[in-house]
Write a protein that holds these residues in place. Sequence first.
Motif, short mmCIF file in Angstrom:
data_model
loop_
_atom_site.label_atom_id
_atom_site.label_comp_id
_atom_site.label_asym_id
_atom_site.label_seq_id
_atom_site.Cartn_x
_atom_site.Cartn_y
_atom_site.Cartn_z
N GLU A 252 -53.99 -16.05 -10.97
CA GLU A 252 -54.60 -17.00 -11.88
C GLU A 252 -55.99 -17.34 -11.36
O GLU A 252 -56.15 -17.69 -10.19
N THR A 254 -60.18 -18.91 -12.48
CA THR A 254 -60.98 -19.70 -13.41
C THR A 254 -62.43 -19.23 -13.37
O THR A 254 -62.90 -18.71 -12.36
N ILE A 389 -63.32 -22.28 -17.85
CA ILE A 389 -62.17 -21.81 -18.61
C ILE A 389 -61.21 -21.11 -17.66
O ILE A 389 -61.59 -20.68 -16.57
N ILE A 390 -59.97 -21.00 -18.08
CA ILE A 390 -58.97 -20.20 -17.36
C ILE A 390 -58.56 -19.08 -18.31
O ILE A 390 -57.96 -19.33 -19.36
N SER A 391 -58.90 -17.86 -17.96
CA SER A 391 -58.63 -16.73 -18.85
C SER A 391 -58.71 -15.43 -18.07
O SER A 391 -59.46 -15.32 -17.10
N ASN A 392 -57.94 -14.44 -18.49
CA ASN A 392 -58.07 -13.09 -17.93
C ASN A 392 -58.37 -12.08 -19.04
O ASN A 392 -58.18 -10.88 -18.86
N ASP A 393 -58.85 -12.58 -20.16
CA ASP A 393 -59.21 -11.74 -21.29
C ASP A 393 -60.68 -11.33 -21.17
O ASP A 393 -61.57 -12.18 -21.13
N GLU A 396 -63.05 -12.67 -23.91
CA GLU A 396 -63.27 -14.11 -23.81
C GLU A 396 -64.21 -14.45 -22.65
O GLU A 396 -65.10 -15.30 -22.77
N ILE A 397 -64.03 -13.76 -21.52
CA ILE A 397 -64.89 -14.01 -20.37
C ILE A 397 -66.32 -13.58 -20.66
O ILE A 397 -67.29 -14.25 -20.26
#
Length: 654
Positions: A252, A254, A389-393, A396-397
């Motif tokens: 995970e 950020t 943000i918190i994302s692994n896409d 989106e990043i």
Amino acid sequence: MPQLKNKAGDFDPKSVACWDKGERVPFMFLCLVFDMISNETGRIVITDICVQYAEDCDALAEACGRTEVQVKKQYKELGDLGLVAKASRSSQSMMRKPAALTVTKVFNTFRLIAKESGKDSQEKKKNHIKGLLVATTDCEPQYLIRLLQTKLRIGLAEQTLLAALGQAAVYTEEHSTPPPNIQSPLEEAVKIVKQVYSLLPVYDKIVPALLSSGVWNLLKTCNFIPGVPIGPMLAKPTKGVSEIVNKFQDMEFTCEYKYDGERAQIHYMENGSVEIYSRNAERNTGKFPDVVIAVSRLKKSSVRSFVLDCELVAYDREKQKILPFQILSTRARKNVAVSDIKVDVCIFAFDILYLNGQPLLQEQLKIRREHLYDSFEEERGFFQFATAIISNDLEEIQKFLNAAVDSSSEGLIIKTLTRDATYEPAKRSNNWLKLKKDYMDSIGDSLDLVPIAAFHGRGKRTGVYGAFLLACYDSNNEEFQSICKIGTGFSEAVLEERSTSLRSKVIPKPKPYYRYGDSMNPDVWFEPTEGQNPRIIPFPHISLLNPFSWSSIFSLPFSTVAPPEIPLCISDGTIVVMEWVWEVKAADLTISPVHRAAIGIVAPDKGISLRFPRLVRVREDKNPEQSSSSELVAEMYNAQKHNHQDNQEDVEDD
């Protein structure tokens, strides 16, 4: 321990340890150790010298009767004010020999020099220095002056000193028994001392704790406290969003905006006082009185003490937008009155390292962030949490990166949240990555480099320097290693400005700690410093080997006789030093037979150089020793995704 041998001959520190227990350590003993280290190149032997020393320790012109002209002339010839002091002192006769100097006497006098203020303070400082100089003998004046200059240049890096402290603690009879689970006591002791120093970089606290409780209890007796700045955790560069996702897969993480301002560490003490420190541990409280007011006002009532890691960014509150770093740099440096502030700043907080008496460094970032959000109220334009943000896409990043750039931020910082997410002081960690828009088509990061030489311009550039020789810094060997020759991309105005600023830094020959290829023949050499504005260093956090300050002992303008890097102590217990580095971007890194950056790390007898370098800006927040390291240069070279054709071919100077 066995006697040590070096190029200067056999020397056993114990053979000159002629003082009794309880007596002060002679300053001469310290100078002899410095002298031996300066003639030794082996890191292990230098460490052993420091270990033995640690165990056994269980105003120039007026002071030496020389004229200004004589001192100036000899400095031009020798290029080292310490050697001038030694030569001047040895030629002076005295009616009565003063008492021999001790380390404590010298150290306490340095404190007095730093604390002198008000009327006649410069004269008092001169007299303190003269009092020390007239008592020196042999090699003492040389090292006394170098200590005052904060430039020992004997090949003794701070990491070596810390290693020596750890080993010496193991060798002492008391407290020397390690815990049963430790297999390599010396290695573990060194690791502990270095870890503690990263949390509490104050020898005045570490050494007494070693003597009283030993190295095995050091992590209990010394810890991070408000009021003492630690080195900030740093990020490693990355070149694309997909690289981030690959590195942090199954973790995970950020993404936060990377703001273009000044890194700041804000300390709020139990008594309500506030101190603000730069990334270099420089005390910036007087520069940001508005920040002091904002954090005091916007902390919640339950918060009694804290240490924030944040970025101070120039901000237009009327238009509610971030302003460029260049605007922030126009603020005055000290003694700023709130009523005189023309450039407002916003605090963008992204980490909290200490809260209500408890260090949080060992907590995971997710926990630290929760504490941060719970401890402050946001107010737009005054105090805001870093946008995240918190994302692994990937998509989106990428959109988030574009939004960061559109908001006048530099890019993104990507951090692990719940695993391997502790705060690592003064380290460039793999758990923090930085991504800038302009990294993607270049080497992945900019480098902070030091101009050490220049070449005269020709044709249209006659009268200014046409190109400059830049260097990175090797802390292990305490040397500046050439990395590129930069001459393109300068406007006429910038070239004139850089040339004018550097002309006052010209020296007659290269410093012995410059490393460059034999075929490199610049027209002029410089002191490892550039700029006209000073940097401010807080007195309380300077170590004995990098101590304090000196004022001009010639009663002349500061830059006319003394080397440019000599600091000037000012009245509030801080030091002013004129030192800058250049931020440079390049298209690529390559193996070079000409340059010496990171020599021996990637190739045994060749260095690394930059291809197509260009100047981005002059950094006022770094000194030469904080320029990009040779290790970082090697890491960046190895991190390049493609193999260069010229890895197998020698390239000429770029």
